[in-house]
Design an enzyme around this catalytic site. Structure first.
Site, PDB file in Angstrom:
ATOM      1  CG  PHE A 202      -1.816   1.215   1.297  1.00  0.00           C
ATOM      2  CD1 PHE A 202      -2.740   1.484   0.297  1.00  0.00           C
ATOM      3  CD2 PHE A 202      -1.738   2.097   2.378  1.00  0.00           C
ATOM      4  CE1 PHE A 202      -3.565   2.602   0.353  1.00  0.00           C
ATOM      5  CE2 PHE A 202      -2.570   3.213   2.440  1.00  0.00           C
ATOM      6  CZ  PHE A 202      -3.478   3.467   1.431  1.00  0.00           C
ATOM      7  CE  LYS A 237      -9.179  10.495 -12.493  1.00  0.00           C
ATOM      8  NZ  LYS A 237      -8.922  10.037 -13.872  1.00  0.00           N
ATOM      9  NE  ARG A 292     -12.623   6.648 -19.330  1.00  0.00           N
ATOM     10  CZ  ARG A 292     -12.142   6.028 -18.252  1.00  0.00           C
ATOM     11  NH1 ARG A 292     -11.980   4.721 -18.276  1.00  0.00           N
ATOM     12  NH2 ARG A 292     -11.823   6.707 -17.169  1.00  0.00           N
ATOM     13  CB  VAL A 295     -14.160  13.258 -17.619  1.00  0.00           C
ATOM     14  CG1 VAL A 295     -14.773  14.595 -17.201  1.00  0.00           C
ATOM     15  CG2 VAL A 295     -15.209  12.152 -17.555  1.00  0.00           C
ATOM     16  NE  ARG A 336     -13.891  15.142 -13.658  1.00  0.00           N
ATOM     17  CZ  ARG A 336     -13.856  13.830 -13.851  1.00  0.00           C
ATOM     18  NH1 ARG A 336     -14.931  13.088 -13.543  1.00  0.00           N
ATOM     19  NH2 ARG A 336     -12.796  13.237 -14.337  1.00  0.00           N
TER      20      ARG A 336
HETATM   21  C1  MV4 Z   1      -3.526   1.962  -4.599  1.00  0.00           C
HETATM   22  C2  MV4 Z   1      -3.293   2.927  -3.591  1.00  0.00           C
HETATM   23  C3  MV4 Z   1      -2.190   2.750  -2.779  1.00  0.00           C
HETATM   24  N1  MV4 Z   1      -1.390   1.671  -2.935  1.00  0.00           N
HETATM   25  N2  MV4 Z   1      -2.685   0.923  -4.721  1.00  0.00           N
HETATM   26  C4  MV4 Z   1      -7.667   3.761  -6.106  1.00  0.00           C
HETATM   27  C5  MV4 Z   1      -8.393   3.506  -7.371  1.00  0.00           C
HETATM   28  C6  MV4 Z   1      -7.780   2.323  -7.984  1.00  0.00           C
HETATM   29  N3  MV4 Z   1      -7.668   2.506  -9.393  1.00  0.00           N
HETATM   30  C7  MV4 Z   1      -6.436   2.194  -7.326  1.00  0.00           C
HETATM   31  N4  MV4 Z   1      -6.447   3.061  -6.199  1.00  0.00           N
HETATM   32  C8  MV4 Z   1      -5.421   3.080  -5.327  1.00  0.00           C
HETATM   33  N5  MV4 Z   1      -4.554   2.056  -5.446  1.00  0.00           N
HETATM   34  C9  MV4 Z   1      -1.651   0.792  -3.890  1.00  0.00           C
HETATM   35  N6  MV4 Z   1      -0.843  -0.272  -4.023  1.00  0.00           N
HETATM   36  C10 MV4 Z   1      -4.160   3.990  -3.493  1.00  0.00           C
HETATM   37  C11 MV4 Z   1      -5.247   4.069  -4.344  1.00  0.00           C
HETATM   38  C12 MV4 Z   1      -6.091   5.213  -4.142  1.00  0.00           C
HETATM   39  C13 MV4 Z   1      -6.203   6.218  -5.092  1.00  0.00           C
HETATM   40  C14 MV4 Z   1      -5.543   6.166  -6.299  1.00  0.00           C
HETATM   41  C15 MV4 Z   1      -5.669   7.169  -7.224  1.00  0.00           C
HETATM   42  C16 MV4 Z   1      -6.451   8.260  -6.948  1.00  0.00           C
HETATM   43  C17 MV4 Z   1      -7.120   8.335  -5.772  1.00  0.00           C
HETATM   44  C18 MV4 Z   1      -7.009   7.335  -4.831  1.00  0.00           C
HETATM   45  C19 MV4 Z   1      -7.693   7.433  -3.631  1.00  0.00           C
HETATM   46  C20 MV4 Z   1      -7.599   6.435  -2.722  1.00  0.00           C
HETATM   47  C21 MV4 Z   1      -6.808   5.316  -2.973  1.00  0.00           C
END
Ligand code: MV4
Length: 447
Positions: A202, A237, A292, A295, A336
């Site tokens: 994480f 977003k 794709r 937005v 947005r």
């Molecule tokens: C994560 C992360 C931290 N560590 N993966 C959120 C959406 C999904 N596409 C993947 N996401 C995340 N993956 C790891 N290994 C934190 C997020 C995340 C996040 C990512 C992008 C934009 C906003 C976010 C908000 C919370 C968590």
């Protein structure tokens, strides 16, 4: 050369696509549900076909109804926009069977990137940095606990069929592993009908920075630099900007190279986005690829002066890409504007817009399908306008955005305008000091 494009979408993006088609001398077909009879995309298209009742499942998501509209109108290409069927590989395949060109990547490319584990494996092989984690699916809870110990807590469990935050669980210590594992599986099963789970380290408080890429049908891929999408709430977003205030020339070079490598690895055709997580040390990791138009594409259009919809159409027609990567020459921010009440947990606020004035003037762009007297239906997403400002510096761009937001008058529904006004005044936002957790500690009523 396409003569007629059917737009399998609604709202502002349908209108956005129609505009470029008109400039290119291509005829357009709009499709609409009965809830969208009075929409501008219906008015501005050369032809329009009603495809069903308000429910998306019986209109904008109905492949048979869309194909009927294709047959009736004799369209030779189809633009899916974003959302709905834009990343549905089966739909792209049906289009091919019907002999209509799907304006976007191939079904194989969509499928590869839609399954997150396959996407990650592909990127790992291509040498694109990925977040340390399990090799493919986790077999069982025992294997998960063992691997989490090796990787080190905290870890995150993700659904392979997921994306956009659904079916994700963060585990902070070993005793919480089993319950989170069970919940992640259940959620994934319920949401996607697929309970495949994988694990990653994480990354705490990451920046979400994505690269726009374009690939032609001959294997050439370029990038169009980045967008910072860290200002989001519950994976929605709210503000996007380019260039990213967190970016350096060196990092852009490295991430841009990785983004191009990612596109080349799958011989990507069309416009796409490589999403990265960037940690506080500026380590970056591939997260997902969106196959794709997005937005937030206008942010890129404004900083490099480039029509991304036109590019999509040219690539689908088989034109080769010319030239090199593009680097931002201006600063752009997009807010947005949603029909949601920011003072009430962003609760949707559909209804009739009784009066409307959109901001105008130098460096101001508004992409919207709404007008005074228009009723926002409750069936679809709540995006009613995108306000994009452009200037030579980020400071000027924020000032312009403040001015433009002050000029925005929307009566009859609640909107996110007050949220953006408060954000633009925020000292940390102004300093470019934010990551994806920023809105967790953001209070709209305080200054
Ligand atoms: C994560 C992360 C931290 N560590 N993966 C959120 C959406 C999904 N596409 C993947 N996401 C995340 N993956 C790891 N290994 C934190 C997020 C995340 C996040 C990512 C992008 C934009 C906003 C976010 C908000 C919370 C968590």
């Amino acid at each position: 050369m396409f003569e007629k494009i059917l737009i399998a979408n609604r709202g502002e993006i349908a209108l956005r696509i129609i505009r470029t088609c008109r400039e290119m001398g291509i005829k357009t077909v709009a499709v609409y549900s009965t809830a969208d009879r009075d929409s501008l995309h219906v008015r501005f298209a050369d032809e329009a076909v009603c495809i069903g009742p308000p429910a998306s499942s019986e209109s904008y998501l109905s492949i048979p109804r869309l194909m009927a509209a294709v047959e009736i109108t004799n369209a030779d290409a189809l633009h899916p926009g974003y959302g709905f069927l834009a990343e549905n590989a089966d739909f792209a395949e049906v289009c091919a069977e019907y002999g209509i060109k799907f304006i976007g990547p191939t079904p194989e490319q969509i499928r590869k990137m839609g399954d997150k584990i396959t996407a990650k494996e592909t990127m790992n092989k291509a040498g694109v940095p990925c977040i340390p984690g399990s090799e493919g699916l986790l077999k069982d809870v025992k294997q998960g606990v063992k691997l989490a110990k090796e990787i080190g807590y905290p870890v995150i469990l993700k659904a392979t069929a997921g994306g956009g935050g659904k079916g994700m669980r963060v585990v902070w210590e070993e005793k919480d592993f089993e319950p989170n594992w069970s919940m992640a599986r259940q959620e994934a099963k319920a949401a996607f009908g697929n309970d495949g789970i994988y694990m990653e380290k994480f990354i705490e408080e990451p920046h979400h920075i994505e690269f726009q890429v374009v690939g032609d049908q001959y294997g050439k891929v370029i990038h169009l630099s980045e967008r910072d999408c860290s200002i989001q709430r519950r994976h929605q977003k709210l503000v996007e900007e380019s260039p990213s205030p967190f970016m350096t020339d060196e990092l852009r070079q490295k991430m841009g190279d990785a983004a191009v490598k990612a596109g080349e690895a799958i011989r990507y055709e069309g416009v796409g986005t490589i999403e990265f997580l960037v940690d506080k040390y500026r380590n970056f990791y591939f997260m997902e690829m969106n196959t794709r138009i997005q937005v937030e594409h206008p942010v890129t259009e404004e900083v490099i002066d480039y029509d991304l919809i036109k590019e999509q159409i040219k690539i689908a027609m088989g034109e080769p890409l010319s030239g090199q990567n593009y680097y931002p020459e201006m600063f752009a921010i997009e807010c947005r504007i949603n029909a949601e009440d920011p003072f009430n947990n962003f609760r949707p606020s559909p209804g009739r817009i009784s009066s409307l004035h959109t901001p105008k003037g130098h460096g101001v762009r508004v992409d919207t399908h709404v007008y005074a007297g228009y009723t926002i239906p409750p069936y679809y997403d709540s995006l009613i306008a995108k306000l994009i400002c452009r200037a030579r510096t980020r400071e000027e761009c924020i000032k312009k955005m403040e001015r433009a937001l002050d000029e925005f008058i929307i009566e009859g529904v609640k909107t996110t305008v007050p949220f953006h006004q408060r954000l633009m005044r925020d000292e940390n936002f102004r300093a470019g000091n934010f990551h994806t957790g920023f809105l967790n500690n953001f209070n709209l009523e305080s200054e």
